[in-house]
Design an enzyme around this catalytic site. Structure first.
Site, PDB file in Angstrom:
ATOM      1  N   ASP A  63      -1.858  -0.032   7.033  1.00 26.21           N
ATOM      2  CA  ASP A  63      -1.200   0.464   5.967  1.00 26.21           C
ATOM      3  C   ASP A  63       0.495   0.529   6.634  1.00 26.21           C
ATOM      4  O   ASP A  63       0.577   1.242   7.223  1.00 26.21           O
ATOM      5  CB  ASP A  63      -1.576   1.673   5.740  1.00 26.21           C
ATOM      6  CG  ASP A  63      -0.965   2.370   4.584  1.00 26.21           C
ATOM      7  OD1 ASP A  63      -0.310   1.463   3.612  1.00 26.21           O
ATOM      8  OD2 ASP A  63      -0.836   3.528   4.303  1.00 26.21           O
ATOM      9  N   ASP A  68       4.348  -2.874   0.880  1.00 27.45           N
ATOM     10  CA  ASP A  68       3.211  -2.145   1.663  1.00 27.45           C
ATOM     11  C   ASP A  68       1.786  -2.686   1.602  1.00 27.45           C
ATOM     12  O   ASP A  68       1.340  -2.797   0.489  1.00 27.45           O
ATOM     13  CB  ASP A  68       3.191  -0.716   0.620  1.00 27.45           C
ATOM     14  CG  ASP A  68       2.181   0.249   0.807  1.00 27.45           C
ATOM     15  OD1 ASP A  68       1.356   0.120   1.995  1.00 27.45           O
ATOM     16  OD2 ASP A  68       1.937   1.042  -0.010  1.00 27.45           O
TER      17      ASP A  68
END
Length: 500
Positions: free
Chosen positions: A95, A289
């Site tokens: 992440d 992201d």
């Protein structure tokens, strides 16, 4: 199966389009055989067995990291790690939109195993609690320190801050195959505060590798993976692996070191420029992201994109539920829908700030295959959504590119991913440079937001000072009057009783 009893399909025109309520289920995956590691070594080598992709420090052999990820855009991409002494193997979600390294440390119905702190002789609790809330889900736990080793990563074991997840809600999901999250962003996002050094910062410091990592996610154009047949990808820690991309790497400057914030100059749908003020694209922020599934757009931008797609799509009468993510669109098996939709393009400011470059995704990346129905229908979802917290270039876009997080030079790079190909067709494009002289010098909203925050801060200080003066007057004046008249005693003072 997506269809449930009593649901109806809606046929629209001659294009065999159906709209049904959205319920994500794993479908079948048809993945071509993987390129052998030997051929990759041959392509990247100098003919003498020395890989040109090896970091000069000797700490990193990037080819050993090729295909070290599993997963898909719907449930995320994860990497295998060993935590503690002796090492306990867990899969950790990659992440780039958070900064904590967190792993399940207690049983949960949706995970098969977890990190048992009591079984690690090197785990040390810091005595601090921590909680993190994401766009979807949240967790709470305790902070600790332990050893971490990545089997297909840099050589060496590192001592890492670990958040041991003891409780969670909406974080672990059904049919996932990961037990934790690897936050690769900057310390500013770390919880409970920035003193918690993130994973990659520790790796760079302790192993001496370059402050660069790169990411390839290979689920583009394919239906969701199952835990038994996961898709792949590569997380290259310490640099760039040239066998994973084609052409040049185009770089855009990092606006701020918290998220990986970039500056978007404009969006195009097909050949239609949305023609919005560039600050609309960056409203709140624009970030890259990997932990976000979709391409998320500010509401104004999202509405403009949907309108432009509907104008250019060969299917005009789409259910509103398809665009808002509550319904799937289904076609008869074999009738792929991608020819009905335009390409989407994002223009990013180049490192030469008077120029820009364009990253483009084909419909195969944002009209996403999700499931089959009775072997008669193929169903798809819209891989774009509206956002109240800024523009997010998530996995929907990232699957088309090899993305370089060059923290050392404060820039992000995009190149064509070698695995973003379906049926011999490249699913992404990179082009440039283009002139950016007609675009505002600063399309991000950071200056405006910071100035507003200063104004708000000073205003709050003034209000606090005014309230203190009023309170002092309320306290002092009645006291002086009491002594003269004796009508109000200190014990009956309403202000004092409220302040208790």
């Amino acid at each position: 199966m997506v269809k449930t009893s009593g649901e109806k399909f809606e046929e629209v025109g001659r294009n065999s389009y159906f709209a049904i309520p959205l319920k994500l289920n794993p479908g079948t995956v048809n993945v071509s055989s993987a390129v052998s590691l030997a051929s990759l070594r041959s392509a990247a080598g100098d003919g003498k067995g020395l890989s040109l992709a090896t970091d000069p420090t000797g700490q990193v052999n990037f080819l050993d990291m090729v295909n070290n990820l599993r997963g898909d855009s719907g449930r995320g991409y994860y990497i295998e790690m060993a935590i503690g002494t002796p090492g306990q193997t867990v899969n950790i979600l990659v992440d780039t939109g958070s900064s904590n390294f967190a792993v399940a440390a207690a049983p949960h119905p949706f995970i098969t195993h977890y990190f048992n702190m009591a079984l690690s002789s090197t785990y040390v609790s810091t005595g601090r609690t921590v909680s993190v809330r994401y766009t979807q889900g949240n967790w709470e736990g305790e902070l600790g320190i332990d050893h971490v080793f990545i089997p297909n990563g840099p050589n060496g074991t590192v001592t890492i801050n670990i958040a041991a997840i003891l409780s969670s809600e909406g974080f672990f999901l059904p049919e996932i195959n990961w037990q934790g999250i690897l936050g690769l962003a900057y310390p500013m996002l770390a919880r409970p505060d920035s003193s918690v050094e993130p994973f990659f910062n520790s790796v760079v410091k302790q192993l001496g590798i370059p402050d660069v990592f790169s990411l390839q996610m290979c689920g583009g154009g394919l239906s969701g993976a199952t835990s038994a047949n996961p898709l792949g990808g590569s997380l290259i820690l310490g640099g760039i692996e040239p066998t994973l991309y084609r052409g040049a790497v185009w770089y855009t400057p990092l606006i701020k070191e918290w998220y990986y914030q970039v500056e978007v100059l404009k969006l195009e749908v097909g050949d239609q420029n949305l023609d919005l003020d560039c600050k609309e694209y960056n409203m709140d922020k624009a970030i890259v992201d990997s932990g976000t599934t979709l391409l998320r757009l500010p509401v104004i931008v999202f509405t403009a994109v949907v309108d432009a797609i509907m104008r250019s799509s060969l299917i005009q009468d789409f259910s509103a539920g398809f665009w808002d993510g509550t319904k799937l669109a289904c076609w008869l098996k074999g009738e792929t829908p991608w020819r009905f939709f335009p390409n989407l393009s994002i223009y990013l400011r180049a490192t030469n700030t008077s120029q820009s470059f364009r990253i483009t995704i084909l419909p195969q990346l944002y009209i996403q295959a999700v499931t089959e129905m009775d072997n008669t229908l193929d169903c798809f979802r819209f891989g774009v959504s509206s956002s109240a917290s800024g523009l997010v270039i998530g996995a929907t876009v990232m699957e088309g590119f090899y993305v370089v997080f060059d923290r050392a030079q404060r820039r992000l790079g995009f190149a064509l991913s070698n695995c973003a190909v379906s049926g011999g067709v490249a699913l992404s494009e990179v082009a440039g440079p283009f002139s950016a002289v007609d675009v505002a010098a600063d399309c991000s909203t950071r200056i405006f937001k910071e100035s507003v925050m200063w104004v708000v801060s000073y205003a709050l200080m003034a209000v606090c000072a005014l309230v203190l003066i009023v309170l002092l007057l309320v306290l002092v004046l009645p006291y002086s009057r009491r002594r003269r008249s004796g009508e109000i005693t200190d014990e009956s003072s309403l202000v004092r009783n409220r302040l208790k």
